[in-house]
Motif scaffolding. Structure first.
Motif, PDB file in Angstrom:
ATOM      1  N   MET A  33       1.339  -7.644  -2.067  1.00  0.00           N
ATOM      2  CA  MET A  33       0.779  -7.692  -0.625  1.00  0.00           C
ATOM      3  C   MET A  33       1.001  -9.028   0.118  1.00  0.00           C
ATOM      4  SD  MET A  33      -2.684  -5.531  -1.574  1.00  0.00           S
ATOM      5  CE  MET A  33      -3.348  -5.703  -0.021  1.00  0.00           C
ATOM      6  N   PHE A  34       1.448 -10.001  -0.682  1.00  0.00           N
ATOM      7  CA  PHE A  34       1.491 -11.245   0.065  1.00  0.00           C
ATOM      8  C   PHE A  34       2.858 -11.876  -0.434  1.00  0.00           C
ATOM      9  CE2 PHE A  34       0.847 -16.011  -0.220  1.00  0.00           C
ATOM     10  CZ  PHE A  34       0.395 -16.151   1.149  1.00  0.00           C
ATOM     11  N   ARG A  35       3.531 -12.366   0.646  1.00  0.00           N
ATOM     12  CA  ARG A  35       5.102 -13.025   0.488  1.00  0.00           C
ATOM     13  C   ARG A  35       4.849 -14.577   0.608  1.00  0.00           C
ATOM     14  NH1 ARG A  35       9.977 -10.491   1.789  1.00  0.00           N
ATOM     15  NH2 ARG A  35      11.820 -12.000   2.358  1.00  0.00           N
ATOM     16  N   MET A  54      -3.720 -16.290   4.362  1.00  0.00           N
ATOM     17  CA  MET A  54      -3.332 -15.114   4.379  1.00  0.00           C
ATOM     18  C   MET A  54      -2.549 -14.322   5.341  1.00  0.00           C
ATOM     19  SD  MET A  54      -6.997 -13.971   2.363  1.00  0.00           S
ATOM     20  CE  MET A  54      -6.324 -12.194   2.138  1.00  0.00           C
ATOM     21  N   MET A  55      -3.075 -14.855   6.572  1.00  0.00           N
ATOM     22  CA  MET A  55      -2.349 -14.203   7.446  1.00  0.00           C
ATOM     23  C   MET A  55      -0.774 -14.580   7.821  1.00  0.00           C
ATOM     24  SD  MET A  55      -5.194 -15.054  10.483  1.00  0.00           S
ATOM     25  CE  MET A  55      -4.264 -14.729  11.907  1.00  0.00           C
ATOM     26  N   ILE A  56      -0.506 -15.674   7.374  1.00  0.00           N
ATOM     27  CA  ILE A  56       0.505 -16.318   7.520  1.00  0.00           C
ATOM     28  C   ILE A  56       1.620 -15.514   6.549  1.00  0.00           C
ATOM     29  CG2 ILE A  56       2.201 -18.466   7.041  1.00  0.00           C
ATOM     30  CD1 ILE A  56      -0.149 -19.972   7.974  1.00  0.00           C
ATOM     31  N   GLY A  57       1.338 -15.290   5.295  1.00  0.00           N
ATOM     32  CA  GLY A  57       2.348 -14.670   4.372  1.00  0.00           C
ATOM     33  C   GLY A  57       1.965 -13.433   3.977  1.00  0.00           C
ATOM     34  N   ALA A  73      -1.640 -19.798  12.686  1.00  0.00           N
ATOM     35  CA  ALA A  73      -1.733 -18.856  11.849  1.00  0.00           C
ATOM     36  C   ALA A  73      -1.561 -17.623  12.494  1.00  0.00           C
ATOM     37  CB  ALA A  73      -3.236 -18.782  11.184  1.00  0.00           C
ATOM     38  N   GLY A  74      -2.148 -17.335  13.880  1.00  0.00           N
ATOM     39  CA  GLY A  74      -1.879 -16.330  14.551  1.00  0.00           C
ATOM     40  C   GLY A  74      -0.516 -15.955  14.791  1.00  0.00           C
ATOM     41  N   PHE A  75       0.264 -16.825  15.563  1.00  0.00           N
ATOM     42  CA  PHE A  75       1.610 -16.850  15.974  1.00  0.00           C
ATOM     43  C   PHE A  75       2.548 -16.649  14.700  1.00  0.00           C
ATOM     44  CE2 PHE A  75       0.430 -18.447  20.089  1.00  0.00           C
ATOM     45  CZ  PHE A  75       1.101 -17.493  20.828  1.00  0.00           C
ATOM     46  N   ALA A  76       2.148 -17.247  13.337  1.00  0.00           N
ATOM     47  CA  ALA A  76       3.031 -16.907  12.192  1.00  0.00           C
ATOM     48  C   ALA A  76       2.778 -15.337  12.087  1.00  0.00           C
ATOM     49  CB  ALA A  76       2.258 -17.842  11.223  1.00  0.00           C
ATOM     50  N   ALA A  77       1.690 -14.847  11.981  1.00  0.00           N
ATOM     51  CA  ALA A  77       1.381 -13.475  11.730  1.00  0.00           C
ATOM     52  C   ALA A  77       2.155 -12.425  12.782  1.00  0.00           C
ATOM     53  CB  ALA A  77      -0.040 -13.114  11.761  1.00  0.00           C
ATOM     54  N   ILE A  78       2.133 -12.953  14.053  1.00  0.00           N
ATOM     55  CA  ILE A  78       2.693 -12.102  14.957  1.00  0.00           C
ATOM     56  C   ILE A  78       4.156 -12.072  14.693  1.00  0.00           C
ATOM     57  CG2 ILE A  78       3.189 -11.645  17.467  1.00  0.00           C
ATOM     58  CD1 ILE A  78       0.506 -12.977  17.853  1.00  0.00           C
ATOM     59  N   TYR A  79       4.852 -13.347  14.709  1.00  0.00           N
ATOM     60  CA  TYR A  79       6.324 -13.327  14.371  1.00  0.00           C
ATOM     61  C   TYR A  79       6.553 -12.418  13.249  1.00  0.00           C
ATOM     62  CZ  TYR A  79      10.969 -15.282  13.592  1.00  0.00           C
ATOM     63  OH  TYR A  79      12.114 -15.304  13.415  1.00  0.00           O
ATOM     64  N   ARG A  80       5.873 -12.763  12.005  1.00  0.00           N
ATOM     65  CA  ARG A  80       6.356 -11.793  10.823  1.00  0.00           C
ATOM     66  C   ARG A  80       6.142 -10.446  11.187  1.00  0.00           C
ATOM     67  NH1 ARG A  80       6.952 -13.064   5.573  1.00  0.00           N
ATOM     68  NH2 ARG A  80       6.228 -15.288   5.668  1.00  0.00           N
TER      69      ARG A  80
END
Length: 465
Positions: free
Chosen positions: A56-58, A108-111, A241-248
């Motif tokens: 669940m986490f990369r 957690m949001m980032i990965g 963190a928000g933009f890392a999550a959206i990009y991923r």
């Protein structure tokens, strides 16, 4: 994975340190915790991609790069917090504990590799920020800001959960790899409107977190009402963190339907640029201006997501670092200057508070000037190259019109960023010499040095991801 485990343990330890007789141990202990977490983060560099927590986490270099930005930003913000000694009712252990726990949510949001992990990360980060926003209980503005943030955040969470439910209904999975497989194979010949609706609703929830228009209405009031140290935390770490999550999310799972979502993100990016830059020009409060500035910078980062390429990935990382460094300096100077004067019992956060700053405080005026120049995208600063990389990534994708709009909005930004520079050097004022704690000064020097270093040699970070 190591930062999640370490920060979870350190957050609990910080709470127990609150029982000690001396509160002075909390600040250095928290800085030590963050330094250890940062070292643990880069221990896995070039060892990925690795999957943890039942896949669940990369962990890969992109995850570690964003984690590094978040942890470095947190270290600098904690270092300038001053131990929260200004508020007699403060409980530093609780504040530091919540900040450490919120970092767990950010990482957690980032990965995330699973939508449930994304939801948990968003909520861990958000709940901590709701509490910290309203931590100044005797200040009505802080109470109002916390209530607005909580209520609007709850609505955004509802949209996000509904979107996840629709995505599960369309694809049969919360796992990003399974969703990607569905989008690129099963969905390829037959459009799924449930999938489209789920993605849009999920994006609404995520765009709220990064203050993108038209989901930005909470931002100016919350930034203004929250204690400035927590506003700094919110404007840098939450946005990164928000933009890392959206990009991923978009790059890993929905690149197969790029033709559907890119125009949506592009339209939101343009609207965000317009709202942020035009709104900032009419502000008399420096703190509210920084809130609208944060909205505008969300627009620039959305342009990079619209481009969706390897250069845009590097641009997001570089821009997030440059923006975080400059924003920490700006809010750090604001905290020092606003304490010298009060307006109606509140710290003076207007532009006028900076009048004549350079006369008795040339160091603070210089740091503030560099941060404003970087946020404005002036050459020889990191902010210039951040915008340059974003604009070139969009141009390479062939989206020239959005680049033109962004360049025009950048010229508008020069007006409101230079207002505080003009106030510091050219306006008459009586700002007395401000005493700056040695470690506080070290952080300002470090952030300013890095802003200029990356402005003079942007290639230092090239190719590391």
């Amino acid at each position: 994975m190591y930062p999640i485990v370490l920060l979870s343990v350190f957050g609990i330890v910080a709470l127990f340190l609150g029982f000690s007789k001396s509160k002075n141990i909390l600040l250095p202990s928290t800085l030590l915790f963050l330094a250890i977490a940062l070292a643990g983060n880069f221990y896995e560099w070039n060892k990925g991609p690795l999957l943890y927590f039942y896949d669940m986490f990369r962990v890969d270099n992109l995850t570690l790069a964003f984690n590094g930005i978040v942890l470095i930003s947190a270290f600098m913000i904690v270092a300038i917090s001053g131990g929260f000694q200004d508020n007699a009712d403060s409980e530093p252990a609780e504040y530091y504990g919540l900040m450490l726990f919120s970092l767990v949510g950010a990482i957690m949001m980032i990965g995330f590799e699973h939508l449930i992990m994304l939801f948990l990360g968003v909520e861990i980060l958000s709940v901590a920020m709701y509490v910290l926003t309203g931590s100044n209980k005797r200040n009505l503005r802080s109470n109002e800001a916390a209530l607005k943030y909580f209520l609007m955040g709850a609505f955004a969470t509802g949209f996000m959960l509904f979107g996840m439910a629709l995505l599960y209904g369309a694809t049969g999975s919360f796992d990003l790899s399974h969703i990607q497989s569905f989008v690129t194979t099963t969905h390829a010949g037959a459009p799924s409107y449930i999938l489209y609706a789920g993605l849009l609703l999920l994006l609404i929830g995520m765009l709220f977190k990064v203050s993108a228009a038209p989901f930005h209405f909470w931002t100016p009031d919350v930034y203004e009402g929250a204690p400035t140290i927590f506003t700094t935390f919110m404007s840098t770490i939450v946005k990164t963190a928000g933009f890392a999550a959206i990009y991923r999310l978009l790059e890993h799972s929905f690149s197969g339907i790029y033709s559907f979502w890119w125009i949506v993100i592009a339209a939101i990016a343009v609207l965000t640029l317009l709202v942020g830059n035009i709104g900032a020009t009419s502000q008399n409060s420096f703190k509210r201006m920084l809130a609208y500035s944060g909205i505008s910078h969300a627009g620039y980062l959305l342009i990079a997501i619209t481009a969706m390429s390897k250069p845009s990935q590097n641009a997001i990382v570089f821009y997030s670092l440059a923006y975080s460094l400059s924003t920490i300096c700006a809010f750090g100077i604001l905290m020092l200057v606003s304490k010298e004067k009060t307006v109606e019992g509140q710290p003076d956060e207007r532009y006028e508070a900076f009048n004549g700053l350079a006369k008795n405080n040339p160091f603070l005026a210089f740091v503030l000037t560099v941060s404003m120049l970087s946020l404005a995208g002036i050459p020889l600063t990191a902010g210039f190259w951040g915008k340059f990389f974003i604009f070139t990534s969009a141009a390479d994708r062939g989206i020239i019109w959005i680049t033109v709009v962004a360049v025009l909005m950048s010229t508008v930004g020069i007006y409101y960023y230079f207002r505080v520079i003009i106030a510091s050097y050219l306006r008459e004022g009586n700002v007395d010499a401000i005493r700056v704690a040695p470690f506080y000064k070290v952080i300002l020097v470090l952030a300013t040095f890095l802003t200029l270093l990356f402005g003079l040699a942007p290639g230092i970070l090239e190719g590391i991801i």
